[in-house]
Motif scaffolding. Structure first.
Motif, mmCIF file in Angstrom:
data_model
loop_
_atom_site.group_PDB
_atom_site.id
_atom_site.type_symbol
_atom_site.label_atom_id
_atom_site.label_comp_id
_atom_site.label_asym_id
_atom_site.label_seq_id
_atom_site.Cartn_x
_atom_site.Cartn_y
_atom_site.Cartn_z
ATOM 1 N N UNK A 18 0.843 -1.191 0.000
ATOM 2 C CA UNK A 18 0.000 0.000 0.000
ATOM 3 C C UNK A 18 0.878 1.241 0.000
ATOM 4 N N UNK A 19 0.321 2.332 -0.472
ATOM 5 C CA UNK A 19 1.062 3.585 -0.571
ATOM 6 C C UNK A 19 0.214 4.741 -0.065
ATOM 7 N N UNK A 20 0.854 5.646 0.646
ATOM 8 C CA UNK A 20 0.169 6.857 1.076
ATOM 9 C C UNK A 20 1.122 8.029 0.924
ATOM 10 N N UNK A 21 0.614 9.084 0.309
ATOM 11 C CA UNK A 21 1.469 10.212 -0.006
ATOM 12 C C UNK A 21 1.733 11.075 1.217
ATOM 13 N N UNK A 22 2.981 11.460 1.375
ATOM 14 C CA UNK A 22 3.414 12.408 2.398
ATOM 15 C C UNK A 22 3.057 11.982 3.819
ATOM 16 N N UNK A 23 3.059 10.699 4.083
ATOM 17 C CA UNK A 23 2.759 10.214 5.436
ATOM 18 C C UNK A 23 4.051 10.004 6.190
ATOM 19 N N UNK A 24 4.143 10.557 7.393
ATOM 20 C CA UNK A 24 5.355 10.428 8.199
ATOM 21 C C UNK A 24 5.063 9.890 9.589
ATOM 22 N N UNK A 25 3.882 9.340 9.790
ATOM 23 C CA UNK A 25 3.511 8.818 11.093
ATOM 24 C C UNK A 25 3.949 7.393 11.304
ATOM 25 N N UNK B 290 -3.521 5.327 0.440
ATOM 26 C CA UNK B 290 -4.268 5.911 -0.673
ATOM 27 C C UNK B 290 -4.464 4.890 -1.791
ATOM 28 N N UNK B 291 -3.476 3.964 -1.929
ATOM 29 C CA UNK B 291 -3.488 3.004 -3.030
ATOM 30 C C UNK B 291 -3.101 1.626 -2.512
ATOM 31 N N UNK B 292 -3.711 0.598 -3.085
ATOM 32 C CA UNK B 292 -3.463 -0.782 -2.675
ATOM 33 C C UNK B 292 -3.207 -1.660 -3.893
ATOM 34 N N UNK B 293 -2.347 -2.654 -3.685
ATOM 35 C CA UNK B 293 -2.129 -3.672 -4.697
ATOM 36 C C UNK B 293 -3.012 -4.878 -4.452
#
Length: 124
Positions: A96-103, A112-115
């Protein structure tokens, strides 16, 4: 957007596998990447994450010391090296991907997106 995971398969207990996830359609370097897994009849759970630059990693307690996440920003790819595999690690692994996440909090609905996932089966 596509997150294409691969590398799953059947492995004996104690064995190793390396999963790969190639991202397309996103700016890879602006996205934190993570691996989750889901076994039949269970809720999806966080496994590992790596920040945008690759310098910070997060792991679920049950994989610490056994799994290692890394990324190659030149190849738009995130990896999950899995060692000392146990039958309890059997699951479909998805990236999975998430933009600008630093937590450091990765709930089951993170991203935001999943394979589509790749199946890992640990069995003798």
């Amino acid at each position: 957007v596509q997150l294409q995971a691969s590398g799953g398969g059947l492995v004996q207990p104690g064995g190793s596998l390396t999963l790969s996830c190639v991202a397309s359609g996103i700016t890879f370097t602006t996205h934190t990447m993570a691996w989750f897994r889901q076994a039949p009849g269970t809720e999806r759970e966080f496994v590992a994450a790596v920040n945008r630059g690759g310098g910070r990693q997060y792991y679920a307690d049950f994989v610490k010391g056994r799994f290692m996440i890394s990324r190659d920003n030149a190849k738009n790819t995130v990896y999950l090296q899995m060692n000392s595999l146990k039958p309890a690690d059997t699951a479909v692994y998805s990236c999975a991907a998430q933009e600008y996440y630093e937590g450091d909090y990765y709930p089951p609905d993170w991203g935001d997106w999943w394979g589509q996932g790749t199946l890992v089966t640990v069995s003798s």
